[in-house]
Motif scaffolding. Structure first.
Motif, PDB file in Angstrom:
ATOM      1  N   GLY A 180       4.106  10.543   2.360  1.00 27.23           N
ATOM      2  CA  GLY A 180       4.443  11.729   3.140  1.00 27.23           C
ATOM      3  C   GLY A 180       5.654  12.491   2.639  1.00 27.23           C
ATOM      4  O   GLY A 180       6.028  13.498   3.238  1.00 27.23           O
ATOM      5  N   ARG A 181       6.286  12.062   1.549  1.00 29.01           N
ATOM      6  CA  ARG A 181       7.486  12.726   1.059  1.00 29.01           C
ATOM      7  C   ARG A 181       7.250  13.229  -0.363  1.00 29.01           C
ATOM      8  O   ARG A 181       6.642  12.555  -1.189  1.00 29.01           O
ATOM      9  N   HIS A 182       7.733  14.464  -0.568  1.00 33.66           N
ATOM     10  CA  HIS A 182       7.574  15.064  -1.897  1.00 33.66           C
ATOM     11  C   HIS A 182       8.376  14.271  -2.924  1.00 33.66           C
ATOM     12  O   HIS A 182       9.536  13.922  -2.694  1.00 33.66           O
ATOM     13  N   ASP A 183       7.737  13.976  -4.053  1.00 32.79           N
ATOM     14  CA  ASP A 183       8.397  13.240  -5.130  1.00 32.79           C
ATOM     15  C   ASP A 183       8.465  14.163  -6.343  1.00 32.79           C
ATOM     16  O   ASP A 183       7.480  14.340  -7.066  1.00 32.79           O
ATOM     17  N   ALA A 184       9.653  14.778  -6.568  1.00 33.28           N
ATOM     18  CA  ALA A 184       9.798  15.750  -7.657  1.00 33.28           C
ATOM     19  C   ALA A 184       9.609  15.089  -9.023  1.00 33.28           C
ATOM     20  O   ALA A 184       8.963  15.659  -9.923  1.00 33.28           O
ATOM     21  N   ALA A 185      10.178  13.908  -9.203  1.00 33.31           N
ATOM     22  CA  ALA A 185      10.068  13.245 -10.510  1.00 33.31           C
ATOM     23  C   ALA A 185       8.618  12.896 -10.814  1.00 33.31           C
ATOM     24  O   ALA A 185       8.132  13.090 -11.947  1.00 33.31           O
ATOM     25  N   LEU A 186       7.900  12.398  -9.812  1.00 36.71           N
ATOM     26  CA  LEU A 186       6.504  12.029 -10.020  1.00 36.71           C
ATOM     27  C   LEU A 186       5.646  13.266 -10.268  1.00 36.71           C
ATOM     28  O   LEU A 186       4.682  13.236 -11.032  1.00 36.71           O
ATOM     29  N   THR A 187       5.996  14.380  -9.590  1.00 38.36           N
ATOM     30  CA  THR A 187       5.277  15.627  -9.817  1.00 38.36           C
ATOM     31  C   THR A 187       5.393  16.056 -11.271  1.00 38.36           C
ATOM     32  O   THR A 187       4.422  16.495 -11.894  1.00 38.36           O
ATOM     33  N   THR A 188       6.595  15.926 -11.823  1.00 34.58           N
ATOM     34  CA  THR A 188       6.817  16.342 -13.204  1.00 34.58           C
ATOM     35  C   THR A 188       6.052  15.463 -14.188  1.00 34.58           C
ATOM     36  O   THR A 188       5.525  15.937 -15.198  1.00 34.58           O
ATOM     37  N   THR A 189       5.959  14.160 -13.888  1.00 32.42           N
ATOM     38  CA  THR A 189       5.355  13.220 -14.853  1.00 32.42           C
ATOM     39  C   THR A 189       3.981  12.745 -14.390  1.00 32.42           C
ATOM     40  O   THR A 189       3.521  11.698 -14.843  1.00 32.42           O
ATOM     41  N   ALA A 196       0.845  -1.192   0.000  1.00 37.00           N
ATOM     42  CA  ALA A 196       0.000   0.000   0.000  1.00 37.00           C
ATOM     43  C   ALA A 196       0.878   1.238   0.000  1.00 37.00           C
ATOM     44  O   ALA A 196       1.791   1.353   0.810  1.00 37.00           O
ATOM     45  N   ARG A 197       0.608   2.156  -0.935  1.00 32.57           N
ATOM     46  CA  ARG A 197       1.355   3.424  -1.005  1.00 32.57           C
ATOM     47  C   ARG A 197       0.347   4.552  -0.846  1.00 32.57           C
ATOM     48  O   ARG A 197      -0.740   4.538  -1.429  1.00 32.57           O
ATOM     49  N   GLU A 198       0.701   5.510  -0.005  1.00 35.83           N
ATOM     50  CA  GLU A 198      -0.182   6.655   0.243  1.00 35.83           C
ATOM     51  C   GLU A 198       0.248   7.817  -0.641  1.00 35.83           C
ATOM     52  O   GLU A 198       1.392   8.271  -0.569  1.00 35.83           O
ATOM     53  N   TYR A 199      -0.687   8.260  -1.458  1.00 37.07           N
ATOM     54  CA  TYR A 199      -0.428   9.385  -2.377  1.00 37.07           C
ATOM     55  C   TYR A 199      -1.230  10.593  -1.919  1.00 37.07           C
ATOM     56  O   TYR A 199      -2.345  10.463  -1.404  1.00 37.07           O
ATOM     57  N   ARG A 200      -0.649  11.756  -2.084  1.00 37.09           N
ATOM     58  CA  ARG A 200      -1.345  13.006  -1.774  1.00 37.09           C
ATOM     59  C   ARG A 200      -1.031  13.990  -2.907  1.00 37.09           C
ATOM     60  O   ARG A 200       0.135  14.301  -3.171  1.00 37.09           O
ATOM     61  N   ILE A 201      -2.083  14.462  -3.560  1.00 38.54           N
ATOM     62  CA  ILE A 201      -1.932  15.379  -4.699  1.00 38.54           C
ATOM     63  C   ILE A 201      -2.400  16.758  -4.253  1.00 38.54           C
ATOM     64  O   ILE A 201      -3.550  16.921  -3.848  1.00 38.54           O
ATOM     65  N   ARG A 202      -1.514  17.718  -4.341  1.00 37.21           N
ATOM     66  CA  ARG A 202      -1.869  19.096  -3.988  1.00 37.21           C
ATOM     67  C   ARG A 202      -1.803  19.929  -5.262  1.00 37.21           C
ATOM     68  O   ARG A 202      -0.764  20.037  -5.887  1.00 37.21           O
ATOM     69  N   ARG A 203      -2.952  20.474  -5.598  1.00 37.84           N
ATOM     70  CA  ARG A 203      -3.027  21.325  -6.787  1.00 37.84           C
ATOM     71  C   ARG A 203      -3.625  22.667  -6.363  1.00 37.84           C
ATOM     72  O   ARG A 203      -4.726  22.716  -5.807  1.00 37.84           O
ATOM     73  N   SER A 204      -2.887  23.737  -6.562  1.00 39.19           N
ATOM     74  CA  SER A 204      -3.363  25.079  -6.188  1.00 39.19           C
ATOM     75  C   SER A 204      -3.112  26.014  -7.356  1.00 39.19           C
ATOM     76  O   SER A 204      -2.279  25.749  -8.225  1.00 39.19           O
ATOM     77  N   TRP A 205      -3.827  27.114  -7.369  1.00 38.12           N
ATOM     78  CA  TRP A 205      -3.683  28.085  -8.455  1.00 38.12           C
ATOM     79  C   TRP A 205      -4.046  29.460  -7.949  1.00 38.12           C
ATOM     80  O   TRP A 205      -4.793  29.615  -6.970  1.00 38.12           O
ATOM     81  N   MET A 206      -3.515  30.449  -8.566  1.00 32.37           N
ATOM     82  CA  MET A 206      -3.753  31.839  -8.186  1.00 32.37           C
ATOM     83  C   MET A 206      -3.511  32.724  -9.399  1.00 32.37           C
ATOM     84  O   MET A 206      -2.827  32.305 -10.356  1.00 32.37           O
ATOM     85  N   MET A 212      -3.078  32.610 -15.005  1.00 34.24           N
ATOM     86  CA  MET A 212      -3.162  31.886 -13.738  1.00 34.24           C
ATOM     87  C   MET A 212      -1.894  31.076 -13.554  1.00 34.24           C
ATOM     88  O   MET A 212      -1.352  30.506 -14.513  1.00 34.24           O
ATOM     89  N   ARG A 213      -1.429  31.009 -12.326  1.00 33.32           N
ATOM     90  CA  ARG A 213      -0.248  30.220 -12.003  1.00 33.32           C
ATOM     91  C   ARG A 213      -0.690  28.993 -11.224  1.00 33.32           C
ATOM     92  O   ARG A 213      -1.285  29.114 -10.159  1.00 33.32           O
ATOM     93  N   GLU A 214      -0.441  27.823 -11.772  1.00 33.36           N
ATOM     94  CA  GLU A 214      -0.859  26.577 -11.131  1.00 33.36           C
ATOM     95  C   GLU A 214       0.357  25.872 -10.540  1.00 33.36           C
ATOM     96  O   GLU A 214       1.422  25.803 -11.170  1.00 33.36           O
ATOM     97  N   ILE A 215       0.194  25.333  -9.345  1.00 33.63           N
ATOM     98  CA  ILE A 215       1.290  24.632  -8.660  1.00 33.63           C
ATOM     99  C   ILE A 215       0.809  23.228  -8.315  1.00 33.63           C
ATOM    100  O   ILE A 215      -0.280  23.056  -7.763  1.00 33.63           O
ATOM    101  N   LEU A 216       1.603  22.241  -8.662  1.00 27.03           N
ATOM    102  CA  LEU A 216       1.259  20.843  -8.400  1.00 27.03           C
ATOM    103  C   LEU A 216       2.360  20.214  -7.566  1.00 27.03           C
ATOM    104  O   LEU A 216       3.539  20.344  -7.884  1.00 27.03           O
ATOM    105  N   ASP A 217       1.963  19.531  -6.496  1.00 23.40           N
ATOM    106  CA  ASP A 217       2.901  18.782  -5.662  1.00 23.40           C
ATOM    107  C   ASP A 217       2.327  17.383  -5.460  1.00 23.40           C
ATOM    108  O   ASP A 217       1.140  17.232  -5.154  1.00 23.40           O
ATOM    109  N   VAL A 218       3.149  16.390  -5.631  1.00 23.70           N
ATOM    110  CA  VAL A 218       2.746  15.003  -5.411  1.00 23.70           C
ATOM    111  C   VAL A 218       3.623  14.433  -4.315  1.00 23.70           C
ATOM    112  O   VAL A 218       4.855  14.478  -4.405  1.00 23.70           O
ATOM    113  N   LEU A 219       2.983  13.917  -3.272  1.00 21.75           N
ATOM    114  CA  LEU A 219       3.702  13.320  -2.154  1.00 21.75           C
ATOM    115  C   LEU A 219       3.402  11.823  -2.131  1.00 21.75           C
ATOM    116  O   LEU A 219       2.258  11.402  -2.358  1.00 21.75           O
TER     117      LEU A 219
END
Length: 659
Positions: free
Chosen positions: A126-135, A100-110, A116-123
């Motif tokens: 509990g740890r940020h995954d830069a490569a997964l965020t990009t793809t 089991a892997r816990e994923y958390r997707i944070r998508r915000s925009w302003m 509009m500037r959109e920011i995406l973070d994929v954890l």
């Protein structure tokens, strides 16, 4: 896949930060009910889940058309400045390779200026995954392919569309293609059709062929001109050889006739003239010498004797004067010496010396006067200067004699030189030959320049022709490639069509069985439909009675057609073989009480391991909620406050909070 948590921040009607815990309480209570009146934000929750997962590719009905920036801008809560923005955060658990892997997707925009500037973070865990965020846009397909998302996340509008069997063809077609991976085949078929059209239009254009012919004509004409110029140049070079030969012959004839000596005549005449002038000058100098002391050279010995005699006569004169004086002086000296009682021997010796001196002087004084001159200096000067005069005179004579010999030789050479008038015809012949050679050389230079110019122009024409040839050859190759590609594309399209039909036929039996099974569980008229089939060509859904007769769509009631639509979704979802949650917005639509009970008791509790229902209080009313309650793990209510123009999430369904 299990949806664990959904957090909305200034999203749509939701003011501030609202969080919903979506994890099913237990396997026996997979249903989460979220109630809300119309406009409270039920559809917004479904939209937020899809937006969190797919971003700009989310298949949401709220976007319709327009840019993604405008869509995000419209999602920001009205009471919040656009610069503050909004956001959605979705946490879910996915099982991968047994873990089991816990994923958390944070998508915000302003808002950032006009865009509009959109920011995406994929954890992950509990740890940020830069490569997964990009793809992430590609990686999300491994959890929930976008093509089948509509089988698990849908609303009443989609059910109503499926209930219309004519309109359901496209939905079934799309769903089946996504399930069987035929959407990729369809995209490939479309790309091949585009490729086929593109390459069918490829052939060697007439303009290019005409350009090639023109380039070839120009190159051929210039090559012929170059050959003509080269021939003319060769003829001019032959003229040079002839002119050189004539000049050589004329020059030899001129030289044989004494032309070389004639060319030296002016120099010889100038030399004779210079020698004569020099001889005249020497003779003038000799005359000057003869007019000066040179004649005395003939009496040089007499002048020497005369000088000696003059010197003796001068000495005699001086001694005659000195003898008288010296006699008195000597007597006085001797008297003084005797008075001084000087020794007699010394006086005698001195007296003898003085007497001898006077006697010598007396002999000189007795010299007979011959010259009569008292001074010998003029004679001595002459005897001293005469040797120099003699040397200078001898040098002038020798130089004169040499000049005379040289002048005689120059005169003989000048006499031996030919007459210019006699050689005039030969000179004219030689000059004419020289002029002919100069003209021939100029003609060759001009012909050489013309040949070089044409050769360079021909080189450029050949290069242009080669370029046109390459372009034509490339066009021919492309045309040939295009024809081959078109042929291959046609064969591939036929193969893909056969593959699509074969794959569809292979799986349609199983999918039809799953749909029939779902339909029988939902229908209260169990004996009404005994078979469901999908046409692999038209994707039309055909129903059959137990006796084999076909049931037309218009023979079903509206509620039965909606149940059939839900059965289609359920069967297709089960065919996907993916353990995915089901989210249904306005699930009961136009169903009557009986059909609602079938969904409440036979579909929702068993649709998936997690079922999220977004309902109004009239769809899942108190009685329906009571019926579904044994399967409900969590429930929420969306409360819209008109004073704050915002919706908040409160635990419990409509009537739970009143108890």
């Amino acid at each position: 896949m299990i949806l664990d948590e959904l957090t909305l921040r200034n999203f749509g009607t939701f003011a501030g930060k609202q969080t919903l815990n979506l994890t099913p309480a237990s396997a026996k209570k997979p249903v989460i009910v979220i109630g809300g009146l119309n406009g409270a934000g039920k559809t917004t929750i479904l939209e937020a889940i899809l937006l969190a997962l797919y971003g700009s590719l989310a298949p949401v009905s709220g976007r319709r058309s327009g840019s993604y920036d405008n869509y995000l801008r419209a999602l920001i809560h009205h009471g919040v400045p656009h610069a503050e923005g909004a956001g959605v955060e979705l946490a879910f658990t996915a099982y991968q390779q047994g873990s089991a892997r816990e994923y958390r997707i944070r998508r915000s925009w302003m808002a950032s200026g006009a865009s509009m500037r959109e920011i995406l973070d994929v954890l992950v865990d509990g740890r940020h995954d830069a490569a997964l965020t990009t793809t992430w846009s590609e990686h999300v397909e491994t959890f929930l392919p976008r093509g089948i998302a509509g089988l698990f996340f849908f609303d009443g509008e989609q059910i109503e569309a499926l209930a219309d069997l004519e309109r359901s063809r496209q939905v079934v077609h799309t769903a089946l293609d996504a399930l069987l991976g035929l959407d990729l085949v369809q995209r490939l078929t479309t790309d091949l059709a585009v490729l086929r059209r593109r390459h069918r239009s490829q052939q060697v254009p007439d303009e290019l062929r005409h350009e090639l012919e023109e380039k070839q004509r120009v190159a051929t004409a210039l090559r012929q001109s170059e050959e003509s110029a080269f021939a003319a140049l060769a003829a001019k070079r032959l003229d040079i050889e002839r002119a050189e030969k004539r000049l050589f012959e004329a020059t030899e004839a001129y030289r044989s006739a004494g032309g070389d000596l004639l060319q030296k005549r002016d120099g010889a005449e100038a030399s004779v003239k210079a020698l004569r002038n020099e001889l005249d000058r020497l003779e003038e100098e000799l005359r000057d010498e003869a007019g000066d002391l040179a004649p005395l050279l003939q009496v040089s010995s007499q002048l020497a004797a005369l000088a000696d005699q003059a010197r003796r006569e001068a000495a005699a004169a001086r001694n005659r004067v000195a003898i008288d004086v010296m006699s008195e002086r000597d007597d006085t000296i001797l008297a003084k010496l005797r008075e001084g009682k000087t020794r007699a021997a010394l006086i005698a010796s001195l007296e003898s010396f003085l007497l001898e001196d006077r006697q010598v002087r007396q002999q000189s004084a007795d010299e007979v006067a011959i010259t009569g001159v008292g001074d010998a200096a003029p004679f001595e000067a002459l005897t001293t200067a005469l040797p120099t005069v003699e040397r200078r005179l001898r040098a002038l004579v020798l130089r004169r004699d040499a000049l005379r010999i040289e002048l005689d030789q120059a005169d003989r050479l000048l006499v031996a030189m030919p007459d210019p008038e006699r050689l005039a015809p030969l000179v004219k012949q030689r000059d004419e030959a020289s002029d002919d050679l100069i003209r021939a050389q100029a003609a060759v230079a001009h012909a050489d320049e013309l040949h070089a110019s044409i050769r360079n122009e021909r080189g450029r024409a050949d290069a242009a022709h080669d370029s046109a040839l390459n372009k034509a050859a490339h066009a021919n190759l492309e045309a040939d490639d295009g024809r081959r590609i078109v042929d291959h594309a046609d064969r591939v399209r036929e193969t893909l069509e056969k593959l699509r039909t074969a794959a569809t036929r292979r799986h349609l039996t199983r999918i039809s069985e799953l749909i029939l099974e779902a339909l029988k569980r939902l229908m209260r008229k169990d004996a009404l439909i005994s078979a469901v089939s999908i046409d692999p060509e038209t994707y039309s859904v055909e129903l059959a009675r137990p006796d084999g007769s076909q049931i037309h769509a218009e023979q079903l009631s509206a509620g039965e057609r909606q149940l059939l639509a839900v059965a289609l979704l359920w069967g297709l979802a089960r065919a996907a073989g993916q353990p995915l949650p089901v989210v249904v917005d306005t699930p009961l639509g136009r169903l009557d009480r009986t059909h609602r009970e079938h969904l409440l008791s036979r579909y929702f509790p068993h649709a998936s391991h997690q079922v999220l229902l977004l309902s109004t209080d009239t769809e899942i009313d108190a009685e329906s909620y009571k019926q579904l309650h044994p399967h409900i793990g969590r429930s929420y209510r969306l409360v819209f406050d008109s004073s704050t123009n915002g919706t908040t999430v409160v635990p419990g369904y409509f009537w739970e909070g009143d108890n």
